[in-house]
Each structure stands twice: as C-alpha cells, then as structure tokens.
Design a protein around this motif. Sequence first.
Motif, mmCIF file in Angstrom:
data_model
loop_
_atom_site.group_PDB
_atom_site.id
_atom_site.type_symbol
_atom_site.label_atom_id
_atom_site.label_comp_id
_atom_site.label_asym_id
_atom_site.label_seq_id
_atom_site.Cartn_x
_atom_site.Cartn_y
_atom_site.Cartn_z
ATOM 1 N N GLU A 32 44.433 -62.867 -24.948
ATOM 2 C CA GLU A 32 45.131 -62.040 -24.456
ATOM 3 C C GLU A 32 44.708 -60.775 -24.568
ATOM 4 N N LEU A 33 44.847 -60.730 -26.127
ATOM 5 C CA LEU A 33 44.690 -59.362 -27.360
ATOM 6 C C LEU A 33 44.246 -57.885 -26.037
ATOM 7 N N PHE A 34 43.628 -58.402 -24.803
ATOM 8 C CA PHE A 34 43.377 -56.656 -24.791
ATOM 9 C C PHE A 34 43.475 -56.129 -22.691
ATOM 10 N N GLN A 35 44.632 -57.801 -22.584
ATOM 11 C CA GLN A 35 45.321 -57.385 -21.421
ATOM 12 C C GLN A 35 46.213 -55.616 -21.348
ATOM 13 N N GLY A 36 45.540 -55.548 -20.987
ATOM 14 C CA GLY A 36 47.200 -54.293 -20.596
ATOM 15 C C GLY A 36 46.584 -52.682 -22.062
ATOM 16 N N ARG A 37 45.449 -52.564 -22.056
ATOM 17 C CA ARG A 37 45.116 -51.985 -23.385
ATOM 18 C C ARG A 37 43.590 -51.285 -22.740
ATOM 19 N N TYR A 38 43.627 -50.051 -23.171
ATOM 20 C CA TYR A 38 42.579 -49.419 -22.954
ATOM 21 C C TYR A 38 40.901 -49.836 -23.450
ATOM 22 N N CYS A 39 39.997 -49.594 -22.304
ATOM 23 C CA CYS A 39 38.739 -49.832 -23.606
ATOM 24 C C CYS A 39 37.598 -48.746 -23.110
ATOM 25 N N ILE A 40 37.629 -47.858 -23.776
ATOM 26 C CA ILE A 40 36.285 -46.570 -23.950
ATOM 27 C C ILE A 40 35.397 -46.411 -24.052
ATOM 28 N N ILE A 41 34.428 -46.261 -22.855
ATOM 29 C CA ILE A 41 32.983 -46.780 -22.588
ATOM 30 C C ILE A 41 32.400 -45.386 -22.829
ATOM 31 N N THR A 42 31.286 -45.050 -23.631
ATOM 32 C CA THR A 42 30.961 -44.178 -23.590
ATOM 33 C C THR A 42 29.434 -44.042 -23.596
ATOM 34 N N PRO A 43 29.472 -43.688 -22.346
ATOM 35 C CA PRO A 43 27.595 -43.700 -21.957
ATOM 36 C C PRO A 43 26.961 -42.935 -22.198
ATOM 37 N N LEU A 44 25.661 -43.172 -22.753
ATOM 38 C CA LEU A 44 24.857 -41.635 -23.348
ATOM 39 C C LEU A 44 23.703 -41.779 -22.048
ATOM 40 N N GLU A 45 23.209 -40.944 -22.396
ATOM 41 C CA GLU A 45 22.173 -39.989 -20.512
ATOM 42 C C GLU A 45 21.075 -40.741 -20.283
ATOM 43 N N ASP A 46 20.865 -41.825 -21.647
ATOM 44 C CA ASP A 46 19.811 -42.864 -20.572
ATOM 45 C C ASP A 46 20.196 -44.296 -20.478
ATOM 46 N N THR A 47 21.874 -44.406 -20.393
ATOM 47 C CA THR A 47 22.288 -45.473 -20.487
ATOM 48 C C THR A 47 22.195 -45.858 -18.851
ATOM 49 N N ASP A 48 21.680 -47.127 -18.186
ATOM 50 C CA ASP A 48 21.473 -47.970 -17.533
ATOM 51 C C ASP A 48 22.885 -48.644 -16.801
ATOM 52 N N PRO A 49 22.185 -47.844 -14.961
ATOM 53 C CA PRO A 49 23.419 -48.271 -14.505
ATOM 54 C C PRO A 49 24.457 -49.535 -14.121
ATOM 55 N N GLY A 50 23.290 -50.372 -14.242
ATOM 56 C CA GLY A 50 23.490 -51.436 -13.925
ATOM 57 C C GLY A 50 23.921 -52.371 -15.163
ATOM 58 N N ALA A 51 23.802 -51.896 -16.753
ATOM 59 C CA ALA A 51 24.295 -52.273 -17.767
ATOM 60 C C ALA A 51 25.330 -51.870 -17.410
ATOM 61 N N LEU A 52 26.006 -50.766 -17.958
ATOM 62 C CA LEU A 52 27.487 -50.339 -17.705
ATOM 63 C C LEU A 52 28.022 -50.820 -16.743
ATOM 64 N N GLY A 53 27.684 -50.751 -15.621
ATOM 65 C CA GLY A 53 28.483 -51.836 -14.383
ATOM 66 C C GLY A 53 28.966 -53.410 -14.821
ATOM 67 N N LYS A 54 27.593 -54.068 -15.394
ATOM 68 C CA LYS A 54 28.226 -55.133 -16.457
ATOM 69 C C LYS A 54 29.765 -55.136 -17.229
ATOM 70 N N VAL A 55 28.690 -54.097 -18.015
ATOM 71 C CA VAL A 55 30.472 -53.726 -19.124
ATOM 72 C C VAL A 55 31.317 -54.128 -19.251
ATOM 73 N N ARG A 56 31.686 -52.809 -17.927
ATOM 74 C CA ARG A 56 32.709 -52.207 -17.297
ATOM 75 C C ARG A 56 33.398 -53.642 -16.744
ATOM 76 N N ALA A 57 32.706 -54.404 -15.813
ATOM 77 C CA ALA A 57 33.157 -56.186 -15.073
ATOM 78 C C ALA A 57 33.955 -56.454 -16.433
ATOM 79 N N MET A 58 32.658 -57.136 -17.410
ATOM 80 C CA MET A 58 33.623 -57.966 -18.809
ATOM 81 C C MET A 58 35.177 -57.535 -18.982
ATOM 82 N N TRP A 59 35.226 -56.143 -19.361
ATOM 83 C CA TRP A 59 36.858 -55.588 -19.928
ATOM 84 C C TRP A 59 37.292 -55.545 -18.513
ATOM 85 N N GLU A 60 36.857 -55.624 -17.475
ATOM 86 C CA GLU A 60 37.922 -55.729 -16.345
ATOM 87 C C GLU A 60 38.470 -57.003 -16.413
ATOM 88 N N ARG A 61 37.879 -57.410 -16.117
ATOM 89 C CA ARG A 61 37.818 -59.338 -16.598
ATOM 90 C C ARG A 61 38.958 -59.579 -17.608
#
Length: 295
Positions: free
Chosen positions: A141-170
Amino acid sequence: MADTLFQRLCIIGPGLIGGSIARMARARGDIAAHIVTTAKSQASRERVRELGFADTVAETLAEAVTGADCVILCVPVGVYAEVMAEIGPHLAPGAILTDAGSTKSSVVRDVRPHLPAYVRFVPAHPMAGTEHSGPDAGFPELFQGRYCIITPLEDTDPGALGKVRAMWERAGSMIETMDPATHDKVVAMVSHLPHLIAFTICSTADDLAEETREAVLKFAASGFRDFTRIAASDVDMWRDIFLNNRDALLEMLARFSEDAHALGRAVRWGQADFIEDRLARGRKIRRGLIERKQA
C-alpha cells in the motif's frame, strides 16, 4: 496471464521501494505474470527468497534482466551508471526501462550512455517512502494516494510511457509529468532539503556536550521526534541523492538559510509582526497538505 501489463517484470534493488512494487504487483495480479528481482548482497537475496514476494531471485544482474519486458531500477542513484553498464547488453529488444530514483537529471545523464537503441526509457519517481530500508521494509500500500512524477524525454516512446503510467495508477498513485530539471528543483525543496535539515539537526544534537546530549535524547518533545524521524533513512541512498541533485539542493538550501536568518533576526530584535507572518504562512502550507491528503 494475458491481461497483465508485463510478462516478466524485473526489479533491481528489492528494498523499501522495490520490495513494495513487487508486493503491490503480487497482490494485484494484473501488473506482471512473473516477478524477478536481484540484490547486491547475498544476504538480501536470501531474505527476499524467505519473504517470497518475488517469483525468481536472480544471482546476477545479467540473469535478472534477461527476457524481462520491463526493468525498474530501485537502487541508489549513485550506482545507476555502474548498474547500467552491466545490464545494458542484456536488456531485451523492446523492453521498457524505468526507475524510482529521487533525482532525474543525473539519472538521464547516467543511463543514456549505456542504453541500447532498442530499449524504451521512461524515467519516474514515486513520491513515497518511510525511514525504513531493506527487503523487510516494503508493503503493497506504500504508493496509494501518493504522487508519482514521470519525466518523459523528447524521444520517450508513447506506448512505453502509457504502460509505466498504467502501472503506477494501478499502484494507487496520482500521476504528474514534468521535465527532469523542474522535477529536481521541486523535490529539492519538498524532500531533499527537509532530509538535509533533519540529518543536520541530529548531527548538531550529537555534537553537544555529553550531559546535554543525553538530556536532549531523554526529553525530546514531539517536535524533535517528528522532525528527526527521517534522519533514520538509508545513508547510502541519501548521500547519493545529495550529491546527484547538488545544484538544485544548494539553491534551495541558500534560500532556506536566508529565510532562517531573517526569522532569527526578527526573534533577536523582537519583531513580533514578522514572526507572526512567518508562523501563519507555515500553518497555511500545512493546512494545504492536509487538504490534499498529503499529510
């Protein structure tokens, strides 16, 4: 499991953060079909096996990352370059590499030279933690209700970004995105400077004469106890954070020092209005944290 985000999730460094990610993924069941981890010390690897929050505990970094479609670096930021040099040649084509480091500019600096062109890199920082460390410290439960800051770069793959975002949302996190430099300034104020101050207060107390120091420890009021709790945090991790976010931390420390001296002068010269203003502003910030459920 076909409906998981990842087939083989590799967590390098199963301490507080890495161990909590693994426990969260194990508890949910929709993050990874297989969880593999490794630790620097044999004792830590054996302890993870005893705790059972990973499916596989690899003996080497190369073994751990081989075949993984997502690798999360959860080690002190000071060893990123060393770890990347070792795992880079073994990362799978198309794999996502992300991290949980508390600095981001230094992470990008240290990761990129060792990053194969076929690996998708998504820097991230879960803003969660306790003063405890090691494989026993994590909880799902450590991450529940806490912020996760993602710092995508100019060449970050959108699909990879979406999966990392989904992991932290879950994981229960609230997601924010910003550039690495802005991230480093923000965390220098809200995280790194408070830790520096807490460590310093404890060092100051330790430098007092023996009789006074014992009295401080014996009669420590809640203010001292609460403020110095974070001084129990992992030494290696915070040494690396201070050194790898040097510029932003020193900037915030200089601003804090100026404000502290100003308040000290007000106390010396009995400037009640100035003191009341600073106290009121402090209360306002605290109320804002409570309203945002961050306190």
